[in-house]
Scaffold this motif. Sequence first.
Motif, PDB file in Angstrom:
ATOM      1  N   PHE A   1       7.135  91.446  25.883  1.00 10.01           N
ATOM      2  CA  PHE A   1       7.092  90.015  26.186  1.00 10.01           C
ATOM      3  C   PHE A   1       5.907  89.365  25.493  1.00 10.01           C
ATOM      4  O   PHE A   1       5.994  88.229  25.029  1.00 10.01           O
TER       5      PHE A   1
ATOM      6  N   LEU B   1       6.955  82.381  27.081  1.00 12.69           N
ATOM      7  CA  LEU B   1       6.484  83.604  26.421  1.00 12.69           C
ATOM      8  C   LEU B   1       5.427  83.273  25.373  1.00 12.69           C
ATOM      9  O   LEU B   1       4.430  83.991  25.228  1.00 12.69           O
TER      10      LEU B   1
ATOM     11  N   VAL C   1       5.104  89.817  33.687  1.00 14.15           N
ATOM     12  CA  VAL C   1       5.685  88.585  33.158  1.00 14.15           C
ATOM     13  C   VAL C   1       5.947  87.535  34.245  1.00 14.15           C
ATOM     14  O   VAL C   1       5.688  86.349  34.039  1.00 14.15           O
TER      15      VAL C   1
END
Length: 161
Positions: free
Chosen positions: A31, A73, A95
Amino acid sequence: MDDQALLQHYSEAENNERETRALCMAVKVNFIKIGMLLNDSVEECFWSQCGHENFSEYVESLGAGSYSWGTRLMRMATLVQEGILNTSEALEIGVSKMAALLPHVEDDNFQDLKELAKVAPYRDLREELGHKKVELDTEIFITCNRCGAKIVGAKFVRRGK
């Protein structure tokens, strides 16, 4: 189940767990990398050179989610690139909690929030970020057929709204 079958079953379970853990770590590492590559694409106009009409269309064509998710992101990667978080902190936080922290990067208490994100469950972090947890009736629940967990509903609502 005989001893040999039991050993094989545990071996399969251990292999499953090992592979799952490795893939989860790869997702965490990727990520950040995806965000960095998207940042590069914007800076160098790679998306245009690849024939896309606009950056939004490019991000959505990648198959990794929406434009909104792609920009999150990118912002997560920027936190690492600018030294606000180091890579190991980003991996530790994960994340989902990183995405929740993004609107609070400029807050005076960001360092405290970052430390909380490292140790607290997502729900507790969300509550600290201004969402209050509304517990639903605990008498109404479902039990998962597979794992037996009791699932009682809860939802987050914005405080003061």
